[in-house]
Structures are given as C-alpha cells and as structure tokens.
Enzyme design. Structure first.
Site, PDB file in Angstrom:
ATOM      1  N   HIS A 126     -17.847  26.227  60.117  1.00 46.13           N
ATOM      2  CA  HIS A 126     -17.189  27.602  59.424  1.00 46.13           C
ATOM      3  C   HIS A 126     -17.618  27.543  57.818  1.00 46.13           C
ATOM      4  O   HIS A 126     -17.596  26.752  57.162  1.00 46.13           O
ATOM      5  CB  HIS A 126     -15.610  27.376  59.515  1.00 46.13           C
ATOM      6  N   SER A 127     -18.261  28.715  57.498  1.00 51.68           N
ATOM      7  CA  SER A 127     -18.437  29.188  56.303  1.00 51.68           C
ATOM      8  C   SER A 127     -19.601  28.194  55.836  1.00 51.68           C
ATOM      9  O   SER A 127     -20.755  28.183  56.356  1.00 51.68           O
ATOM     10  CB  SER A 127     -17.168  29.267  55.292  1.00 51.68           C
ATOM     11  N   LEU A 128     -19.303  27.396  54.633  1.00 48.60           N
ATOM     12  CA  LEU A 128     -20.374  26.590  54.434  1.00 48.60           C
ATOM     13  C   LEU A 128     -20.778  25.519  55.477  1.00 48.60           C
ATOM     14  O   LEU A 128     -21.985  25.046  55.705  1.00 48.60           O
ATOM     15  CB  LEU A 128     -19.742  25.531  53.097  1.00 48.60           C
ATOM     16  N   ALA A 138     -21.111  26.219  58.631  1.00 48.70           N
ATOM     17  CA  ALA A 138     -21.878  27.278  59.343  1.00 48.70           C
ATOM     18  C   ALA A 138     -23.304  27.227  58.836  1.00 48.70           C
ATOM     19  O   ALA A 138     -24.322  27.110  59.558  1.00 48.70           O
ATOM     20  CB  ALA A 138     -21.265  28.677  59.668  1.00 48.70           C
TER      21      ALA A 138
END
Length: 284
Positions: free
Chosen positions: A101-103, A105
């Site tokens: 998720h986010s970073l 990802a």
C-alpha cells in the site's frame, strides 16, 4: 472496523537489526506478504486480515516503523529493496504473493522487477511503481533534501497528551479516517513520562535526495514477470490516474480495480478490497 488477533514476533536480519512481523499463522495457505505505507505500520492490514484467512498473511513493520528497529543510515528508496530481500532471506520465503500500500506498493513494484523469480503475484494499493523525476529537477531536489535533513536533526517533539490527540494530529496530515488512524497510532506510539511519542524514526520524514528517471522506473516495471493487480481508491490520490496512463503499457500483465474510499480504502472498505484480492489470486 473488523479486527483479528495476529501473532507478533521479531525477525533478526543478517546486519543485526530486527524487524517486527504480524502473522496470522495459517501455514500451508498461499503466502501473502504485506508492506504498509509511509509512517504506517503492519496494523494497517488488520482490518483486511479477517477477510484473508485463505492466505498465510504476514504483515511487516518496515524498518523505522511500528515495532521494528530504526536504521543507522538515511532512508533511501533502493535500501527498502535490500531490507525486503534481507527479510525474505531470513524468513526463508522462496516464492510469495506481494501486497503493498502506498510506499509499500512502490517498494513491492520495484522489488518484483529486481527479484521476479520470488513474486508469484503482485498487488498494488494506491501506488504504481517508484516515484520518478525529470533530469532537470535533480539539483533542486538534492538541495531541498539536504536542507530538510538539517531541519529533521533540529526538530524536537514534545509528544501528545493522549492517544486521541495523536489520532487527531494524524488525521490532519493524512487522508485517513479516525478509526483507521487510531489502529495505526496504537502500534506507532509509546508512552514516556506520561506523554505519547511516535516510535517511528524521525528521519523517515527526510526528503529523498534522488528519485529515478521515468525511464529507470519503467525498466523495473518491464522486468516484472508475474500478473499484477492495481487497486485505487475512488477518492484516493488523483495523480495515480495520470500515472496509470503513463505506465500501464509497461506492465506485461496488469488489471485495475476501483474501490470506494480514500487513500486508506483497504482499512475502511476491507471486505470489497479482499474480494478483489481473492478473485485476482483465484482463491475462490
């Protein structure tokens, strides 16, 4: 918000650091490794965990976050890949599904390009590969990063009077619901002398001195061998739509799903997120 009990343990790495993991202990099920976002921790996947019991789910506290040790060096993007490689080697993970998720990802996407033989499937939540920058922006980026490091060294935190105060502060600076922020903050805070302080390494707030060129980022993407699922929040980061247009063609095999919610949709809309993951992994 659904919650599930997960076993926590610490994994020693080859360089002497320890990383904290949350494990649902469903050995024998497909191994799913989850990487959280910047200034989050493994608890950000707890709302998803009850819906992913057909996986052996392990959520990592990235170095400097949650209950994991801090690093002795600056937090540079490429080093996250080294951290994940050390973790996978220490844990004995040969091949697994990687969720970020986010970073997380960004890390997962780059890692899948560098070590494609390890990744069976790749699931990206609100992130579509490493951040990039035009060549001409490099001098200013390096300057801003160095000045920002100086401010980090000088910054002192007085902490918070209560958990509620910390949750409110987190909601002010992040696109996150109070319930989701509380879950992350509970794991990210420690009480010292009656005040609540962040466990996370202050240097995580340093700016990155260098980002990849777009060509370098897409070279990593083209090296990914497994199927990829990109899930974005309906009210998530708008920039991801432009990035999708720019990068989708670089993936060998990718599909996109949209889930109602903000940047942390996987915490607030966990059941729908889990359905997307299970369908993609052909679990049910």
């Amino acid at each position: 918000m659904n919650r599930v009990s997960m076993r926590e343990y610490r994994l020693p790495l080859a360089d002497g650091r320890e990383v904290a993991l949350l494990d649902n202990d469903r050995q024998g099920k497909p191994l799913l490794i989850a990487l959280h976002g910047w200034l989050d921790n493994g608890a950000s996947f707890l709302p998803l965990a009850p819906y992913l019991d057909d996986f052996h789910l392990i959520c990592i506290d990235l170095p400097g976050h949650g209950h994991s040790d801090h690093k002795s060096t600056p937090y540079v993007f490429i080093d996250w890949l080294d951290d994940l490689h050390q973790i996978s080697q220490a844990a004995g993970w040969q091949r697994f599904v990687l969720l970020g998720h986010s970073l997380g990802a960004l890390i997962a996407c780059a890692y899948a390009g560098v070590f494609p033989e390890q990744i069976e499937r790749l699931i990206l939540l609100e992130g579509l590969g490493p951040l990039s920058q035009p060549d001409e922006s490099v001098p200013e980026q390096v300057r801003r990063a160095i000045l920002n490091r100086s401010r980090t060294r000088e910054r002192a935190s007085a902490g918070f009077a209560s958990l509620d105060e910390a949750v409110a502060a987190r909601c002010k600076v992040a696109d996150i619901s109070p319930a989701a922020a509380r879950l992350i903050c509970e794991r990210q805070l420690v009480v010292r002398e009656g005040r609540w302080h962040w466990r996370s390494d202050p240097r995580l707030r340093d700016l990155s001195p260098l980002r990849m060129s777009e060509g370098q980022a897409q070279a990593l993407i083209r090296a990914i061998a497994c199927p990829v699922l990109f899930i974005r929040g309906e009210q998530g980061f708008e920039a991801l739509l432009a990035q999708w247009q720019q990068r989708a063609g670089a993936f060998r095999q990718i599909e996109m799903a949209v889930v109602a919610g903000n940047h942390h949709f996987h915490m607030d809309n966990s059941a729908k997120t889990a359905v997307c993951i299970e369908n993609f992994c052909q679990i049910r």
